[in-house]
Design a protein around this motif. Structure first.
Motif, mmCIF file in Angstrom:
data_model
loop_
_atom_site.group_PDB
_atom_site.id
_atom_site.type_symbol
_atom_site.label_atom_id
_atom_site.label_comp_id
_atom_site.label_asym_id
_atom_site.label_seq_id
_atom_site.Cartn_x
_atom_site.Cartn_y
_atom_site.Cartn_z
ATOM 1 N N ASN A 178 -9.967 2.608 1.998
ATOM 2 C CA ASN A 178 -10.332 3.791 1.219
ATOM 3 C C ASN A 178 -9.842 3.612 -0.209
ATOM 4 O O ASN A 178 -8.696 3.213 -0.436
ATOM 5 C CB ASN A 178 -9.704 5.049 1.821
ATOM 6 C CG ASN A 178 -10.323 5.403 3.170
ATOM 7 O OD1 ASN A 178 -11.510 5.187 3.379
ATOM 8 N ND2 ASN A 178 -9.525 5.934 4.070
ATOM 9 N N GLN A 179 -10.698 3.926 -1.164
ATOM 10 C CA GLN A 179 -10.336 3.720 -2.563
ATOM 11 C C GLN A 179 -10.730 4.926 -3.397
ATOM 12 O O GLN A 179 -11.722 5.607 -3.130
ATOM 13 C CB GLN A 179 -11.003 2.458 -3.112
ATOM 14 C CG GLN A 179 -12.520 2.435 -2.955
ATOM 15 C CD GLN A 179 -13.135 1.128 -3.419
ATOM 16 O OE1 GLN A 179 -12.893 0.680 -4.536
ATOM 17 N NE2 GLN A 179 -13.937 0.511 -2.571
ATOM 18 N N THR A 239 -11.077 6.144 -7.565
ATOM 19 C CA THR A 239 -11.083 5.760 -8.972
ATOM 20 C C THR A 239 -11.074 7.018 -9.826
ATOM 21 O O THR A 239 -11.866 7.930 -9.618
ATOM 22 C CB THR A 239 -12.315 4.912 -9.314
ATOM 23 O OG1 THR A 239 -12.292 3.714 -8.537
ATOM 24 C CG2 THR A 239 -12.331 4.540 -10.788
ATOM 25 N N LEU A 250 -13.427 -4.180 -1.287
ATOM 26 C CA LEU A 250 -12.533 -3.229 -0.628
ATOM 27 C C LEU A 250 -13.271 -2.418 0.424
ATOM 28 O O LEU A 250 -12.763 -2.186 1.530
ATOM 29 C CB LEU A 250 -11.911 -2.286 -1.662
ATOM 30 C CG LEU A 250 -10.962 -2.890 -2.695
ATOM 31 C CD1 LEU A 250 -10.444 -1.800 -3.630
ATOM 32 C CD2 LEU A 250 -9.792 -3.598 -2.016
ATOM 33 N N HIS A 299 -5.607 7.207 0.565
ATOM 34 C CA HIS A 299 -6.259 6.063 -0.069
ATOM 35 C C HIS A 299 -5.362 4.828 -0.053
ATOM 36 O O HIS A 299 -4.158 4.913 -0.296
ATOM 37 C CB HIS A 299 -6.631 6.401 -1.515
ATOM 38 C CG HIS A 299 -7.581 7.556 -1.627
ATOM 39 N ND1 HIS A 299 -7.149 8.851 -1.831
ATOM 40 C CD2 HIS A 299 -8.933 7.606 -1.541
ATOM 41 C CE1 HIS A 299 -8.197 9.648 -1.871
ATOM 42 N NE2 HIS A 299 -9.290 8.928 -1.701
ATOM 43 N N ASP A 300 -5.978 3.685 0.236
ATOM 44 C CA ASP A 300 -5.261 2.412 0.209
ATOM 45 C C ASP A 300 -5.097 1.898 -1.218
ATOM 46 O O ASP A 300 -4.077 1.290 -1.559
ATOM 47 C CB ASP A 300 -6.015 1.371 1.032
ATOM 48 C CG ASP A 300 -6.157 1.785 2.485
ATOM 49 O OD1 ASP A 300 -5.143 1.811 3.184
ATOM 50 O OD2 ASP A 300 -7.296 2.093 2.902
ATOM 51 N N VAL A 301 -6.137 2.116 -2.038
ATOM 52 C CA VAL A 301 -6.146 1.620 -3.413
ATOM 53 C C VAL A 301 -6.584 2.757 -4.339
ATOM 54 O O VAL A 301 -7.583 3.426 -4.083
ATOM 55 C CB VAL A 301 -7.093 0.421 -3.581
ATOM 56 C CG1 VAL A 301 -7.119 -0.051 -5.032
ATOM 57 C CG2 VAL A 301 -6.687 -0.727 -2.660
ATOM 58 N N ILE A 302 -5.828 2.964 -5.402
ATOM 59 C CA ILE A 302 -6.174 3.967 -6.410
ATOM 60 C C ILE A 302 -6.208 3.280 -7.775
ATOM 61 O O ILE A 302 -5.265 2.577 -8.148
ATOM 62 C CB ILE A 302 -5.149 5.122 -6.447
ATOM 63 C CG1 ILE A 302 -5.068 5.809 -5.075
ATOM 64 C CG2 ILE A 302 -5.520 6.139 -7.522
ATOM 65 C CD1 ILE A 302 -3.992 6.877 -4.997
ATOM 66 N N THR A 303 -7.294 3.483 -8.504
ATOM 67 C CA THR A 303 -7.428 2.940 -9.854
ATOM 68 C C THR A 303 -7.530 4.097 -10.835
ATOM 69 O O THR A 303 -8.348 4.995 -10.659
ATOM 70 C CB THR A 303 -8.675 2.050 -9.984
ATOM 71 O OG1 THR A 303 -8.582 0.965 -9.060
ATOM 72 C CG2 THR A 303 -8.796 1.497 -11.395
ATOM 73 N N GLU A 352 -15.237 5.218 -0.647
ATOM 74 C CA GLU A 352 -14.937 5.270 -2.078
ATOM 75 C C GLU A 352 -15.113 6.683 -2.619
ATOM 76 O O GLU A 352 -16.078 7.378 -2.305
ATOM 77 C CB GLU A 352 -15.861 4.314 -2.845
ATOM 78 C CG GLU A 352 -15.576 4.271 -4.335
ATOM 79 C CD GLU A 352 -16.547 3.384 -5.092
ATOM 80 O OE1 GLU A 352 -16.155 2.843 -6.141
ATOM 81 O OE2 GLU A 352 -17.699 3.238 -4.652
ATOM 82 N N ALA A 394 -14.649 -3.450 -5.973
ATOM 83 C CA ALA A 394 -14.862 -2.207 -5.222
ATOM 84 C C ALA A 394 -15.654 -2.457 -3.943
ATOM 85 O O ALA A 394 -15.346 -1.910 -2.874
ATOM 86 C CB ALA A 394 -15.582 -1.188 -6.099
ATOM 87 N N ARG A 413 0.824 -1.208 0.000
ATOM 88 C CA ARG A 413 0.000 0.000 0.000
ATOM 89 C C ARG A 413 0.858 1.258 0.000
ATOM 90 O O ARG A 413 1.884 1.293 0.678
ATOM 91 C CB ARG A 413 -0.927 -0.008 1.218
ATOM 92 C CG ARG A 413 -1.834 -1.217 1.273
ATOM 93 C CD ARG A 413 -2.758 -1.150 2.458
ATOM 94 N NE ARG A 413 -3.374 -2.462 2.690
ATOM 95 C CZ ARG A 413 -4.256 -2.707 3.655
ATOM 96 N NH1 ARG A 413 -4.618 -1.747 4.470
ATOM 97 N NH2 ARG A 413 -4.757 -3.917 3.793
#
Length: 522
Positions: free
Chosen positions: A328-329, A331, A322, A393-397, A356, A319, A8
């Protein structure tokens, strides 16, 4: 399952139209100077993903495309498209067949007593991606048999089919409806006139006036008209609207049925038919007895157009998983690819999940894209870099659709420029992810830019392909290895990296080699 050290923030960059093909001829990806992408790929674990046919829920050998690709990515399994169940309905007799469909009977019961007509609007194509001409022919015959006047509005393809093959498809269709005495061809036009997601306002206005007011040049022989357009160098998707001499427009008490297979299809034109003022037209909306679609349209039209079949939906998306894990994500996408996110990758979920955030940047109309092939890539990259610096954010797309969008134009030079613009963005993103100690994943979604010449004719090819796509992992554990797989395996792989169990609905598998041990994150 323990998370791996240094995962992360996890940044997933989706590359539309980024297929893998060894031949260089007609291959914009091979022609483009992608020094950063090549350097990252050479120094990182990578694999190939099947992105077409059965791997993404399609028939064997069928090219991949956005709906199938993003559904498989989001669901973690192949998801059959709406076309599969619609095809069954058109093949079946009895209660499950299209002739017995209650919504079709409702349409007839509304229109026939008033003496109205039904306007069938659909893509004149055998591709079965945006539509299928067989559905138009069957519906025209059924409605004609019920004593209802039918006007068919043929939308030429040229993107999922050869650029100038529509004349054959239209001729075949006209033969198919020759026995339907109440059915008649009302107009013909290319899909760039209000049916594509990147249709510009002027094109939508031209199509609206042709359908609603019969304001367009007349043609007695539609196939001859197509031939004239071909001689001018026009592809099927850019055919200007032309109407039959007997066509008088959409009149009071008529109904309109969009014969579509995708939820994001024809929003420009149908939005204008429902509300011309909001669409920027100083016109009055036709007084319709009903407006229908074969497949439910996406918001905001979904609640205003009556569908015969519901759109694709599924639970336990990437999504949603997660969000349930408390991550936290973010997009990042652009309007040209927004439908891929809402309608496909999220299984139709329209509300944001907990934790999100979604940011959407405007895309230029297709007619302007060739002049600015970088599209929204710079803006998306700036947002991504800002988010990485904030560290929230933990994940970013991030979705880069340049290669696919410019590939649709058939302009190889502009497509090469689009790919090179993405390459510059990847350099900035990789540097910032490395600085933050995170992991960067590059993932193709479906093939397009790697094949821009028709292998049969040598002419321009603007459709998608059956090519595999790349998966590259940058910044993960040094000893990590990736196996080959399919797009359906991406979500389980990402969840593995994050130390999360894939939900039971995901039948895909993690592509991280079993011999690689997990590490507890610091």
């Amino acid at each position: 399952m323990a998370a791996m050290t240094g995962v992360r923030p996890l940044v997933l960059v989706l590359l539309d139209g980024w297929g893998v093909r060894t031949e260089r001829e007609g291959n914009a990806l091979a022609t483009a100077r992608t020094r950063i992408y090549d350097r990252l790929a050479a120094a990182s674990p990578q694999s190939l993903l099947a992105a077409a046919g059965e791997a993404v829920g399609l028939a064997a050998g069928k090219p991949g495309y956005p709906q199938a690709a993003y559904s498989a990515l989001g669901a973690g399994r192949p998801v059959p498209p709406p076309a599969a169940r619609i095809s069954r309905a058109f093949q079946e007799d009895g209660p499950g067949g299209i002739a017995a469909h209650p919504v079709l009977h409702q349409l007839v019961s509304r229109v026939r007593p008033l003496g109205g007509a039904v306007h069938l609007v659909g893509t004149m194509t055998p591709s079965n991606v945006t539509g299928h001409q067989r559905y138009l022919a069957v519906l025209a015959a059924l409605l004609s048999h019920e004593g209802v006047k039918v006007w068919v509005h043929a939308v030429m393809d040229g993107q999922d089919t050869r650029a100038q093959s529509g004349i054959e498809h239209l001729a075949e269709f006209l033969d198919d409806i020759a026995g339907a005495e109440n059915a008649e061809l009302g107009s013909v036009m290319g899909r760039s006139f209000g049916f594509d997601d990147l249709s510009d306002p002027a094109a939508i206005a031209t199509a609206w006036r042709a359908l609603a007011n019969a304001e367009a040049p007349y043609t007695e022989y539609p196939t001859a008209y197509l031939d004239q357009c071909y001689r001018k160098g026009l592809s099927d998707d850019r055919i200007p609207p032309s109407i039959a001499s007997s066509y008088r427009g959409i009149r009071q008490d008529d109904a309109v049925l969009l014969v579509n297979l995708q939820a994001d299809h024809a929003h420009g034109l149908f939005g204008a038919l429902i509300d011309p003022v909001t669409a920027g037209l100083a016109e009055k909306a036709p007084s319709l007895s009903g407006i229908y679609s074969l497949t439910r349209l996406a918001a905001p039209l979904g609640d205003r157009v009556t569908p015969l079949f519901e759109a694709m939906s599924f639970k336990a998306s990437f999504a949603e998983t997660l969000a349930q894990a408390g991550l936290n994500q973010l997009t990042l996408t652009e309007t040209a690819a927004e439908a891929n996110l809402w309608n496909f990758a999220r299984g139709g979920a329209t509300a944001l999940f907990h934790g999100e955030t979604v940011l959407v940047t405007d895309t230029l109309p297709l007619t302007q894209a060739e002049k600015k092939p970088e599209l929204a890539s710079a803006a998306i990259t700036d947002e991504l870099l800002a988010a990485l610096k904030k560290g929230e954010h933990d994940v970013i797309t991030a979705n880069f659709s340049n290669a696919a969008i410019l590939g649709r134009t058939g302009n190889v030079r502009a497509t090469v420029e689009a790919i090179e613009a993405i390459d510059k963005c990847l350099g900035k993103i990789a540097a910032q992810v490395d600085k933050r100690g995170g992991t960067l994943i590059l993932c193709g979604t479906y093939g397009k830019a790697e094949m821009m010449l028709d292998p049969e004719t040598g002419g321009t090819w603007r459709g998608t392909t059956t090519s595999d796509v790349p998966l590259i992992l940058i910044g993960g554990p040094k000893e990590l290895e990736l196996q080959n797989g399919t797009l359906a395996d991406v979500a389980p792989t990402l969840l593995h990296l994050l130390g999360l169990a894939a939900p039971r609905e995901m039948t895909g598998r993690s592509l991280i080699a079993a011999s690689v041990p997990d590490r507890i994150s610091a």
